[in-house]
Design an enzyme around this catalytic site. Structure first.
Site, PDB file in Angstrom:
ATOM      1  N   ASP A  48      33.240  -8.250  65.115  1.00 61.81           N
ATOM      2  CA  ASP A  48      32.296  -8.478  66.215  1.00 61.81           C
ATOM      3  C   ASP A  48      31.459  -7.263  66.612  1.00 61.81           C
ATOM      4  O   ASP A  48      31.973  -6.151  66.663  1.00 61.81           O
ATOM      5  CB  ASP A  48      33.044  -8.884  67.487  1.00 61.81           C
ATOM      6  CG  ASP A  48      34.168  -9.849  67.246  1.00 61.81           C
ATOM      7  OD1 ASP A  48      34.291 -10.375  66.134  1.00 61.81           O
ATOM      8  OD2 ASP A  48      34.943 -10.067  68.191  1.00 61.81           O
ATOM      9  N   TYR A 107      40.401  -3.953  70.771  1.00 67.01           N
ATOM     10  CA  TYR A 107      39.686  -5.206  70.500  1.00 67.01           C
ATOM     11  C   TYR A 107      38.322  -5.236  71.205  1.00 67.01           C
ATOM     12  O   TYR A 107      37.917  -4.287  71.846  1.00 67.01           O
ATOM     13  CB  TYR A 107      40.563  -6.387  70.934  1.00 67.01           C
ATOM     14  CG  TYR A 107      41.506  -6.878  69.851  1.00 67.01           C
ATOM     15  CD1 TYR A 107      41.832  -6.082  68.754  1.00 67.01           C
ATOM     16  CD2 TYR A 107      42.070  -8.146  69.923  1.00 67.01           C
ATOM     17  CE1 TYR A 107      42.685  -6.548  67.760  1.00 67.01           C
ATOM     18  CE2 TYR A 107      42.927  -8.618  68.937  1.00 67.01           C
ATOM     19  CZ  TYR A 107      43.226  -7.814  67.858  1.00 67.01           C
ATOM     20  OH  TYR A 107      44.071  -8.279  66.881  1.00 67.01           O
ATOM     21  N   ARG A 167      41.298 -12.023  76.305  1.00 63.04           N
ATOM     22  CA  ARG A 167      40.584 -10.865  75.746  1.00 63.04           C
ATOM     23  C   ARG A 167      39.066 -10.917  75.840  1.00 63.04           C
ATOM     24  O   ARG A 167      38.482 -11.885  76.278  1.00 63.04           O
ATOM     25  CB  ARG A 167      40.987 -10.663  74.294  1.00 63.04           C
ATOM     26  CG  ARG A 167      40.788 -11.834  73.383  1.00 63.04           C
ATOM     27  CD  ARG A 167      41.114 -11.399  71.954  1.00 63.04           C
ATOM     28  NE  ARG A 167      41.153 -12.505  71.041  1.00 63.04           N
ATOM     29  CZ  ARG A 167      42.256 -13.120  70.654  1.00 63.04           C
ATOM     30  NH1 ARG A 167      43.423 -12.742  71.118  1.00 63.04           N
ATOM     31  NH2 ARG A 167      42.204 -14.121  69.809  1.00 63.04           N
ATOM     32  N   ASP A 168      38.481  -9.830  75.356  1.00 58.82           N
ATOM     33  CA  ASP A 168      37.042  -9.659  75.153  1.00 58.82           C
ATOM     34  C   ASP A 168      36.256  -9.595  76.465  1.00 58.82           C
ATOM     35  O   ASP A 168      35.374 -10.433  76.730  1.00 58.82           O
ATOM     36  CB  ASP A 168      36.486 -10.773  74.232  1.00 58.82           C
ATOM     37  CG  ASP A 168      37.296 -10.928  72.963  1.00 58.82           C
ATOM     38  OD1 ASP A 168      37.958  -9.947  72.571  1.00 58.82           O
ATOM     39  OD2 ASP A 168      37.290 -12.020  72.357  1.00 58.82           O
TER      40      ASP A 168
HETATM   41  C1  FRU Z   1      36.741 -12.326  67.485  1.00 62.34           C
HETATM   42  C2  FRU Z   1      37.984 -11.511  67.783  1.00 62.34           C
HETATM   43  C3  FRU Z   1      38.059 -11.123  69.240  1.00 62.34           C
HETATM   44  C4  FRU Z   1      38.962  -9.936  69.202  1.00 62.34           C
HETATM   45  C5  FRU Z   1      38.502  -9.265  67.929  1.00 62.34           C
HETATM   46  C6  FRU Z   1      39.577  -8.541  67.193  1.00 62.34           C
HETATM   47  O1  FRU Z   1      36.361 -12.291  66.140  1.00 62.34           O
HETATM   48  O2  FRU Z   1      39.130 -12.232  67.371  1.00 62.34           O
HETATM   49  O3  FRU Z   1      38.531 -12.155  70.075  1.00 62.34           O
HETATM   50  O4  FRU Z   1      38.802  -9.119  70.315  1.00 62.34           O
HETATM   51  O5  FRU Z   1      37.977 -10.279  67.113  1.00 62.34           O
HETATM   52  O6  FRU Z   1      39.039  -7.863  66.102  1.00 62.34           O
END
Ligand code: FRU
Length: 474
Positions: A48, A107, A167-168
């Site tokens: 990402d 992440y 997350r994220d």
């Molecule tokens: C999306 C993801 C996110 C995570 C990251 C880990 O592709 O799975 O949710 O933070 O990639 O690399």
């Protein structure tokens, strides 16, 4: 606040690995499938786009990166900068998992400028024998590019009813407050290992970017699968555009046929009532290899977006020590209310040699070109035994990309054709950057993003009538 921050160990860590990274980069540099204008990893696997910003007179692009092999390993944040979205200069790794609280990887997340510094929000991945304990962290980058991490994450743990998959962070400012969107998974009916069974979007609020209070879940107007990843938000012409990447959406005819999907919705994010009033929504991309887009404002406050040029763990025929990349930076607009995205003007300008075409066949003599067609919407690109195909059926209004005649098969388990419905197709733009293809319909009303691994220079052949338009070369 300063004394809460400690210097991070990333540079020491990367220094120790520098020789190994140089060896890996040298190997990847000889790959015949490298793009020239897309951002790709010098070694290992890129996923990402993260922390996108125009900060300190430069575009700052961070990305999920496992530098040591083309697989989803322990994630770092790679970093590259540019003044013009075309020429990039590689920076030191911005985040590597050097602290106990992020021991299983740094992440995804985004960035926001505050008091002259860039705050990088990310998920500190932390696994235990009993599952994940989600942690959201912040690191702060100054104008010299030095990154400091805090001693503790800013949000620690999950919430009742939600799984450890949280997350994220995507942080933004509205009406003098900071808000964070966070993707998660809720236990509704069935319990699946690790995840819940319903994707959810969480909202947090803060006055100082460090102390966050949970506001609740945001009601969403579209399917959310069993887990939502990578939220992002931007305003265009007074409308909110929300981006989300759900895992586990059921395919519906031509939509959602990839491993994971990305969705955009146009409307209003109602923070008070925690819901999204949607004018309409759709899947982001009709191609095979697109996921986890992130929006941000560019140099002149223009709304831009990068997506991951990849999706999950596709089965590609070639790796050469590197995998995936990012899409072109794309400028977004609402044209008569319709959401469109198209390569940023800086990218379009790269393809400066322009040749008018009106023929059944064009030899591109290059693997970096842009074909702008106003006629001849049924064509193949490649050679007799190795080509991909585009066609538009004026009766069904279906536009289709087919990879089933490529010599090097790609991820066939997920099908070799993708289609999307589009009324009144007038223009097709195909940007080919070696193995990275972006195909835009009606200037970005629909987009197909996909990889092809071909060895020869391309021949574009019309299957009906003639091809008319322009061929631009880089
Ligand atoms: C999306 C993801 C996110 C995570 C990251 C880990 O592709 O799975 O949710 O933070 O990639 O690399």
């Amino acid at each position: 606040m300063q004394n809460l921050l400690v210097d991070h160990k990333t540079n020491v860590y990367i220094e120790e690995k520098r020789i190994l990274l140089e060896e890996l980069a040298a190997k990847a540099a000889s790959s015949r499938y490298l793009p020239s204008y897309h951002i790709y990893p010098q070694s290992g696997l890129m996923n990402d786009p993260n922390g996108l910003a125009y900060f300190n007179g430069k575009y700052q692009v961070f990305f999920q990166w496992y530098p040591f092999a083309p697989v989803h390993g322990l994630k770092h944040w790679g970093h590259t900068t540019s003044e013009n979205l075309v020429d990039w200069s590689k920076q030191e790794v911005a985040l590597s998992p050097t602290k106990e609280y992020e021991k299983n990887g740094c992440y995804s997340g985004n960035a926001i400028e505050f008091q002259g510094e860039l705050y990088l929000f990310y998920t500190a991945n932390y696994k235990t024998g009993a599952g994940k304990i989600p942690k959201q962290a912040v690191a702060i980058m100054d104008k010299e590019g030095h990154v400091r991490k805090r001693t503790e994450p800013v949000i620690d743990g999950t919430l009742p009813g939600l799984s450890g998959e949280l997350r994220d962070p995507f942080v933004f400012e509205r009406d003098g407050c900071f808000y964070m969107l966070l993707g998660g998974s809720k236990f509704a009916d069935e319990v699946r290992p690790g995840f819940g069974d319903q994707g959810v979007l969480l909202l947090y609020r803060s006055n100082n970017l460090l102390n966050w209070s949970y506001q609740g879940l945001i009601d969403l107007p579209f399917p959310t699968g069993y887990m939502l990843e990578c939220p992002s938000l931007i305003q265009i012409d007074g409308k909110d555009i929300l981006f989300l990447s759900p895992m586990g959406i059921t395919p519906e005819k031509e939509r959602f046929n990839n491993r994971f999907a990305s969705i955009y919705a146009v409307g209003e994010l109602d923070i008070l009532n925690r819901c999204f009033h949607s004018d309409y929504w759709d899947q982001m991309d009709a191609g095979f290899d697109f996921y986890a887009p992130q929006a941000f404002l560019g140099k002149n406050q223009q709304p831009l977006l990068y997506g991951w040029f990849g999706c999950g763990e596709p089965d590609y025929p070639v790796q050469d020590g590197w995998q995936h990349g990012l899409t072109f930076p794309q400028q977004m607009q609402l044209e008569q209310g319709k959401f469109k995205r198209y390569p940023a003007s800086e990218i379009v300008e790269v393809f400066s040699q322009k040749q008018s075409v009106e023929s059944e066949k064009i030899n591109t003599e290059s693997r970096n070109y842009w074909l702008e067609l106003t006629k001849g919407f049924k064509f193949t690109i490649g050679s007799t035994n190795d080509y991909w195909e585009f066609q538009y059926d004026t009766k069904t209004k279906l536009a289709t990309v087919s990879r089933d005649n490529l010599a090097q098969k790609i991820d066939v388990g997920y099908g070799e054709k993708r289609s999307v419905r589009i009324q009144n197709l007038q223009k097709v733009d195909v940007f080919v950057d070696n193995s990275f293809v972006e195909l835009y319909l009606n200037h970005g009303e629909q987009v197909f993003t996909f990889r092809v691994f071909q060895d020869e220079c391309d021949t574009i052949a019309a299957q009906q009538g003639i091809l008319a338009g322009y061929l631009h070369k880089a």
